[in-house]
Structures are given as structure tokens and as C-alpha cells.
Design an enzyme around this catalytic site. Structure first.
Site, PDB file in Angstrom:
ATOM      1  N   GLU A   1      -1.317  -5.697   8.463  1.00 21.78           N
ATOM      2  CA  GLU A   1      -0.134  -7.663   8.144  1.00 21.78           C
ATOM      3  C   GLU A   1       0.835  -7.042   8.853  1.00 21.78           C
ATOM      4  O   GLU A   1       1.767  -8.215   9.029  1.00 21.78           O
ATOM      5  CB  GLU A   1      -0.151  -7.833   6.761  1.00 21.78           C
ATOM      6  CG  GLU A   1      -2.016  -7.828   5.915  1.00 21.78           C
ATOM      7  CD  GLU A   1      -2.954  -7.307   5.906  1.00 21.78           C
ATOM      8  OE1 GLU A   1      -2.065  -5.990   5.422  1.00 21.78           O
ATOM      9  OE2 GLU A   1      -3.853  -7.550   6.044  1.00 21.78           O
TER      10      GLU A   1
ATOM     11  N   HIS B   1     -11.244   3.744   8.445  1.00 27.13           N
ATOM     12  CA  HIS B   1     -10.200   3.019   8.653  1.00 27.13           C
ATOM     13  C   HIS B   1      -8.822   3.156   8.805  1.00 27.13           C
ATOM     14  O   HIS B   1      -8.893   2.995   9.652  1.00 27.13           O
ATOM     15  CB  HIS B   1     -10.424   2.561   7.344  1.00 27.13           C
ATOM     16  CG  HIS B   1     -10.913   1.185   6.745  1.00 27.13           C
ATOM     17  ND1 HIS B   1     -12.327   1.229   6.583  1.00 27.13           N
ATOM     18  CD2 HIS B   1     -10.536  -0.383   6.550  1.00 27.13           C
ATOM     19  CE1 HIS B   1     -12.436  -0.248   6.311  1.00 27.13           C
ATOM     20  NE2 HIS B   1     -11.360  -1.010   6.439  1.00 27.13           N
TER      21      HIS B   1
ATOM     22  N   PHE C   1       8.919   1.508  14.603  1.00 25.49           N
ATOM     23  CA  PHE C   1       7.819   1.342  14.432  1.00 25.49           C
ATOM     24  C   PHE C   1       7.627   2.317  12.873  1.00 25.49           C
ATOM     25  O   PHE C   1       7.806   4.195  13.378  1.00 25.49           O
ATOM     26  CB  PHE C   1       6.796   2.494  15.425  1.00 25.49           C
ATOM     27  CG  PHE C   1       5.326   2.848  14.997  1.00 25.49           C
ATOM     28  CD1 PHE C   1       4.382   1.673  14.825  1.00 25.49           C
ATOM     29  CD2 PHE C   1       4.752   4.299  14.979  1.00 25.49           C
ATOM     30  CE1 PHE C   1       3.221   2.042  14.147  1.00 25.49           C
ATOM     31  CE2 PHE C   1       3.900   4.841  14.782  1.00 25.49           C
ATOM     32  CZ  PHE C   1       3.262   3.875  13.960  1.00 25.49           C
TER      33      PHE C   1
ATOM     34  N   LEU D   1       0.230   5.064   6.118  1.00 25.02           N
ATOM     35  CA  LEU D   1      -1.404   4.905   6.430  1.00 25.02           C
ATOM     36  C   LEU D   1      -1.853   6.614   6.340  1.00 25.02           C
ATOM     37  O   LEU D   1      -1.386   8.020   6.834  1.00 25.02           O
ATOM     38  CB  LEU D   1      -2.006   4.963   7.684  1.00 25.02           C
ATOM     39  CG  LEU D   1      -1.873   3.504   8.304  1.00 25.02           C
ATOM     40  CD1 LEU D   1      -2.362   3.057   9.197  1.00 25.02           C
ATOM     41  CD2 LEU D   1      -3.005   2.945   7.602  1.00 25.02           C
TER      42      LEU D   1
ATOM     43  N   THR E   1     -13.453   7.447   5.627  1.00 27.88           N
ATOM     44  CA  THR E   1     -14.504   6.567   6.651  1.00 27.88           C
ATOM     45  C   THR E   1     -13.162   6.600   8.070  1.00 27.88           C
ATOM     46  O   THR E   1     -11.883   7.273   8.615  1.00 27.88           O
ATOM     47  CB  THR E   1     -14.359   5.197   6.045  1.00 27.88           C
ATOM     48  OG1 THR E   1     -13.299   4.755   6.063  1.00 27.88           O
ATOM     49  CG2 THR E   1     -15.114   5.756   4.699  1.00 27.88           C
TER      50      THR E   1
ATOM     51  N   ARG F   1       7.586  13.251   4.651  1.00 26.78           N
ATOM     52  CA  ARG F   1       8.233  12.186   5.776  1.00 26.78           C
ATOM     53  C   ARG F   1       9.479  11.330   5.019  1.00 26.78           C
ATOM     54  O   ARG F   1       9.950  10.282   6.100  1.00 26.78           O
ATOM     55  CB  ARG F   1       7.552  12.343   6.914  1.00 26.78           C
ATOM     56  CG  ARG F   1       7.077  13.206   7.458  1.00 26.78           C
ATOM     57  CD  ARG F   1       5.483  13.380   8.039  1.00 26.78           C
ATOM     58  NE  ARG F   1       5.714  14.780   9.377  1.00 26.78           N
ATOM     59  CZ  ARG F   1       4.724  15.614   7.749  1.00 26.78           C
ATOM     60  NH1 ARG F   1       5.174  15.598   7.151  1.00 26.78           N
ATOM     61  NH2 ARG F   1       4.940  16.689   8.769  1.00 26.78           N
TER      62      ARG F   1
ATOM     63  N   TRP G   1       0.809  -1.435   0.305  1.00 28.57           N
ATOM     64  CA  TRP G   1      -0.201  -0.122   0.121  1.00 28.57           C
ATOM     65  C   TRP G   1       0.519   1.175   0.086  1.00 28.57           C
ATOM     66  O   TRP G   1       1.690   1.125   0.710  1.00 28.57           O
ATOM     67  CB  TRP G   1      -0.703   0.215   1.611  1.00 28.57           C
ATOM     68  CG  TRP G   1      -2.155  -0.521   0.879  1.00 28.57           C
ATOM     69  CD1 TRP G   1      -2.565  -1.943   0.797  1.00 28.57           C
ATOM     70  CD2 TRP G   1      -3.831   0.589   0.977  1.00 28.57           C
ATOM     71  NE1 TRP G   1      -4.125  -1.984   1.366  1.00 28.57           N
ATOM     72  CE2 TRP G   1      -4.570  -1.189   0.594  1.00 28.57           C
ATOM     73  CE3 TRP G   1      -3.813   1.989   0.729  1.00 28.57           C
ATOM     74  CZ2 TRP G   1      -5.971  -0.282   0.478  1.00 28.57           C
ATOM     75  CZ3 TRP G   1      -4.953   2.213   0.648  1.00 28.57           C
ATOM     76  CH2 TRP G   1      -6.367   0.757   0.938  1.00 28.57           C
TER      77      TRP G   1
HETATM   78  N1  RBF Z   1      -3.227  -0.166   4.344  1.00 25.09           N
HETATM   79  C1  RBF Z   1      -2.500   0.491   4.250  1.00 25.09           C
HETATM   80  O1  RBF Z   1      -1.076   0.340   4.458  1.00 25.09           O
HETATM   81  N2  RBF Z   1      -2.369   2.174   3.898  1.00 25.09           N
HETATM   82  C2  RBF Z   1      -3.498   2.690   3.958  1.00 25.09           C
HETATM   83  O2  RBF Z   1      -4.274   3.842   4.041  1.00 25.09           O
HETATM   84  C3  RBF Z   1      -4.537   1.690   4.355  1.00 25.09           C
HETATM   85  N3  RBF Z   1      -5.847   2.034   3.898  1.00 25.09           N
HETATM   86  C4  RBF Z   1      -7.331   1.591   3.686  1.00 25.09           C
HETATM   87  C5  RBF Z   1      -8.494   1.788   3.276  1.00 25.09           C
HETATM   88  C6  RBF Z   1      -9.509   1.003   3.073  1.00 25.09           C
HETATM   89  C7  RBF Z   1     -11.182   2.014   3.449  1.00 25.09           C
HETATM   90  C8  RBF Z   1      -9.522  -0.418   3.675  1.00 25.09           C
HETATM   91  C9  RBF Z   1     -10.721  -1.316   3.406  1.00 25.09           C
HETATM   92  C10 RBF Z   1      -7.493  -0.920   3.482  1.00 25.09           C
HETATM   93  C11 RBF Z   1      -7.078  -0.487   3.584  1.00 25.09           C
HETATM   94  N4  RBF Z   1      -5.606  -0.653   4.167  1.00 25.09           N
HETATM   95  C12 RBF Z   1      -4.025   0.815   4.009  1.00 25.09           C
HETATM   96  C13 RBF Z   1      -5.280  -2.043   3.465  1.00 25.09           C
HETATM   97  C14 RBF Z   1      -5.078  -2.454   5.452  1.00 25.09           C
HETATM   98  O3  RBF Z   1      -3.497  -2.772   5.603  1.00 25.09           O
HETATM   99  C15 RBF Z   1      -5.192  -4.351   5.200  1.00 25.09           C
HETATM  100  O4  RBF Z   1      -4.357  -4.755   3.997  1.00 25.09           O
HETATM  101  C16 RBF Z   1      -6.514  -4.745   4.578  1.00 25.09           C
HETATM  102  O5  RBF Z   1      -6.912  -4.043   5.274  1.00 25.09           O
HETATM  103  C17 RBF Z   1      -6.196  -6.465   4.864  1.00 25.09           C
HETATM  104  O6  RBF Z   1      -6.129  -6.662   6.091  1.00 25.09           O
END
Ligand code: RBF
Length: 167
Positions: A65, A100, A125, A93, A98, A139, A29
Site C-alpha cells: 500500500e 509473496h 525507499f 518485508l 511462498t 537494521r 505490518w
Molecule cells: N506486508 C508487509 O509490509 N510486510 C510483509 O512482510 C508482508 N508479508 C505478507 C505476506 C503475505 C502472505 C500476504 C498475503 C501479505 C503480506 N503483506 C506484508 C501485506 C501486503 O503488503 C499488503 O498489505 C496486502 O497484500 C494487501 O494489499
């Protein structure tokens, strides 16, 4: 002894990493930002004396994960001839519309702390929790996004070495 200062924090000497084996777990991601952070951490480990063959990279889908993968890989190495001395868990992140962001950030930070304390191996971290992509790129050291750009991967590598050689 210290010979490096990043953002006012002093870090250990240049050869401090020579006998260490370091795990870097990172997300797919937000990979354009994550890759910069991983590269910053990796370069700093090398400059600190960690051998290239003792830097092991593993990728996972997202930040959620990171705790599981970090725990599994650290545990698997525990019985080997050269177990990991520290892990750096890296992800980005970005706040969306939402909840999440809040849930994943909370679970990831709590999970990574737990892995380190449970296994007695330092887990760094390396997760940025940003309000937008520009903040994250700054960053990750992208000076085209802001004059105060600094790659936090550099600090995470120094921190990994310091914690791995604690005591
Ligand atoms: N994973 C990230 O590493 N960074 C993110 O910004 C991020 N945003 C997410 C937003 C949504 C709406 C969802 C459903 C998942 C996101 N994830 C993100 C993935 C999350 O860390 C993970 O891989 C999944 O939820 C599967 O467990």
C-alpha cells in the site's frame, strides 16, 4: 557543507531541514520493527532542524500500500501553502515460504520509484527486505539482536533532507 557521517556517507549540516515539510508513510505490518525505524527517522529529522509540525506521519496496512498512499498524500499536498518537500516510505518485508515476498518487494520498490519520478518529489525507499526477523531488528538498531545494529531510519531522514534540498 557536511557535518554528519553515517556508515561512511556524509550528510548535510544540522540546520539543513529547517524550512522543510516531510511526509513519513509507514506500514502496520511488522510494527515493532517499523516503529523503531520511524522513530529513528523522526528523531533525525528533528535533530536536522525540521520542525515537529512539519513532520507528518500516516500509516497503511502493508508495504504493498505504500506507493499508492505516498502518491495520494503527496498529490493532495501539492496545491497547499506548504507542500511536502520529500516523503519517506517505511516498511519491513520478511521472506516467508511462498513467493509473496518477491512480488510485494518488486511492486513496492518499482511503485515508490515511479511516484517520485512522476511527481518530481523525492520519495525515499525505506523498505527493509529481510530473510528473517533478526536481520530486520538489527537494521532497525536493536543491539540485542546483533553487535552491528544500526537504525536505517536515521540514514533515510538524512537522505530525505539531502534530496529535498538538491540543486
Ligand atoms: N506486508 C508487509 O509490509 N510486510 C510483509 O512482510 C508482508 N508479508 C505478507 C505476506 C503475505 C502472505 C500476504 C498475503 C501479505 C503480506 N503483506 C506484508 C501485506 C501486503 O503488503 C499488503 O498489505 C496486502 O497484500 C494487501 O494489499
Amino acid at each position: 557543507m557536511h557535518d554528519s557521517t553515517v556508515k561512511g556517507i556524509e550528510f548535510a549540516t544540522k540546520s539543513a531541514g529547517k524550512d522543510l515539510r516531510i511526509l513519513i508513510v509507514h506500514t502496520r505490518w511488522n510494527s515493532p520493527i517499523v516503529n523503531r525505524l520511524v522513530e529513528g527517522a523522526k528523531q533525525t529529522l528533528l535533530e536536522s532542524g525540521v520542525l515537529a509540525e512539519n513532520i507528518v506521519l500516516h500509516n497503511v496496512p502493508g508495504a504493498y500500500e505504500l506507493p499508492f498512499a505516498t502518491q495520494k498524500l503527496l498529490k493532495a499536498s501539492a496545491g497547499s501553502t506548504k507542500p511536502f518537500d520529500a516523503a519517506i516510505s517505511i516498511g519491513v518485508l520478511i521472506k516467508g515460504s511462498t513467493m509473496h515476498f518477491e512480488y510485494i518487494a518488486d511492486a513496492t520498490s518499482q511503485g515508490l520509484m515511479r511516484v517520485g519520478l512522476d511527481l518530481g518529489i523525492p520519495v525515499i525507499f525505506g523498505v527493509l527486505t529481510c530473510l528473517n526477523e533478526d536481520q530486520a531488528f538489527v537494521r532497525a538498531g536493536d543491539s540485542s539482536r546483533g553487535s552491528n545494529a544500526h537504525n536505517h531510519g536515521i540514514d533515510w531522514a538524512h537522505t530525505a533532507i539531502e534530496m529535498a534540498t538538491l540543486g
